[in-house]
Scaffold this active site. Sequence first.
Site, short mmCIF file in Angstrom:
data_model
loop_
_atom_site.label_atom_id
_atom_site.label_comp_id
_atom_site.label_asym_id
_atom_site.label_seq_id
_atom_site.Cartn_x
_atom_site.Cartn_y
_atom_site.Cartn_z
N HIS A 44 0.89 -1.21 -0.07
CA HIS A 44 0.00 -0.17 0.03
C HIS A 44 0.98 1.18 -0.03
O HIS A 44 0.63 2.24 0.57
CB HIS A 44 -0.92 -0.03 1.34
CG HIS A 44 -2.08 -0.86 1.13
ND1 HIS A 44 -2.91 -0.90 0.18
CD2 HIS A 44 -2.51 -2.14 1.91
CE1 HIS A 44 -3.92 -1.92 0.26
NE2 HIS A 44 -3.56 -2.61 1.37
N GLU A 147 -7.39 -12.03 6.10
CA GLU A 147 -7.76 -10.53 6.05
C GLU A 147 -9.13 -10.56 5.05
O GLU A 147 -9.31 -9.54 4.59
CB GLU A 147 -6.66 -9.50 5.76
CG GLU A 147 -6.13 -9.80 4.59
CD GLU A 147 -4.98 -8.78 4.15
OE1 GLU A 147 -5.17 -7.75 4.83
OE2 GLU A 147 -4.27 -8.77 2.94
N ASP A 173 -9.04 -4.91 6.03
CA ASP A 173 -9.56 -5.86 4.98
C ASP A 173 -10.47 -6.74 5.54
O ASP A 173 -11.65 -7.13 4.67
CB ASP A 173 -8.39 -6.50 4.25
CG ASP A 173 -7.68 -5.49 3.17
OD1 ASP A 173 -8.53 -5.00 2.51
OD2 ASP A 173 -6.59 -5.60 3.16
C1 3PY Z 1 -5.34 -4.42 6.86
O1 3PY Z 1 -6.00 -4.04 8.11
O2 3PY Z 1 -6.09 -4.92 6.14
C2 3PY Z 1 -4.01 -4.43 7.05
O3 3PY Z 1 -3.64 -4.89 5.73
C3 3PY Z 1 -3.15 -4.25 7.99
O4 3PY Z 1 -1.81 -4.32 7.75
MG MG Z 2 -4.92 -5.58 4.35
#
Ligand code: 3PY
Ligand code: MG
Length: 258
Positions: A44, A147, A173
Site C-alpha cells: 500500500h 484478512e 481488509d
Molecule cells: C489490514 O488491516 O487490512 C491490513 O492489511 C493491515 O496491515
Molecule cells: Mg490488508
Amino acid sequence: MGTTKAKLMRGEVALGAWNMIPHPNVAEILAGEDFDWICVDMEHTAHDFQTLENICRAVKGSGKDLLVRLPSCDDVAAKKALDCGADGIIVPCVNTREQAEHAVAVAKYPPEGIRGASLARCTDFGRNFSDYFKTHNDGVLVIVMLEHIDSVQNVDDILSVPGIDATFIGPYDLSASMELAGQLDHPEVLAAQKILLDACIRHGVPPGFHIVPNDPPQVARRIDMGFRFIALGLDTGFIIDGCRTMLSEVRKKQKSKL
Ligand code: 3PY
Ligand code: MG
C-alpha cells in the site's frame, strides 16, 4: 535464524514496526528502537525495490529481521524482495489452501519451493552463495495474512499447509470483506477474528495481528488473547501522534497565557 523466528518457535511475542514511508532513514530510525522486526510495506505504498535494497543496507547489523509485505502473492515480487536481502515475506490476502501453498513455495528454493537462485545482494553478491542457499529454506519467515471472510471459512485448510511461520490478521481488509469497512470492533468482525485466533492455536501456528492505531492497552489485550506476531502502529501514525501530542501541550500552554 533471526530473533523473530526463534521467538515465535518458543511461543514468545515478536513485536514489529511498520514502514510505509519509502526512505531508508525511516527504516533505520525504526531499527534503532526495541522492535524484533521491521516490515517494509510494498502493498500500500510507493516503496520500490531500489529503496528496499537500500533499506536492507540501512538496517544491516541492527539485529532486526527485515520483512516485506508483498504487493500480492507473487513469485516475482517475493524473489526480488528476498534477493534484495529481506529475511521473510508477509503475503497479503491468503484465502485458500492453494494460495497458502503458493505463499510458502515463492519463499523457498527447490525442492521445497520455486524461488529462483541468483548471485543477488542476499548472497553477498555470490561470495556467500552456498551458505545462503543451504540455510535459507529453514531461516526464511513466511507469514500469511488472514484478512478476508473467505479465509475464515477456509482457515483449517490454510493452516494445514506446512511452512507457515505465523499468520497475521489485517483488521481493515477483514472488516471490508464483511461489508463493515473500518468497524474494527463490530461484534461480527470480532467473532471472525476469534475464529481465526482459535484455529491458529489449534494448529500450533503463531497468530498475528496488526494493531494499527497507537494503542498500548490494545497490545496488552491482544497478547493476553494469545496473539504472538504483532505489528505496532505505522511509521506515519507515529508522526501524526507525535505532532498532536506535542502541539496539544504547547497550544494549551499558549492559550492559558492569553
Ligand atoms: C489490514 O488491516 O487490512 C491490513 O492489511 C493491515 O496491515
Ligand atoms: Mg490488508
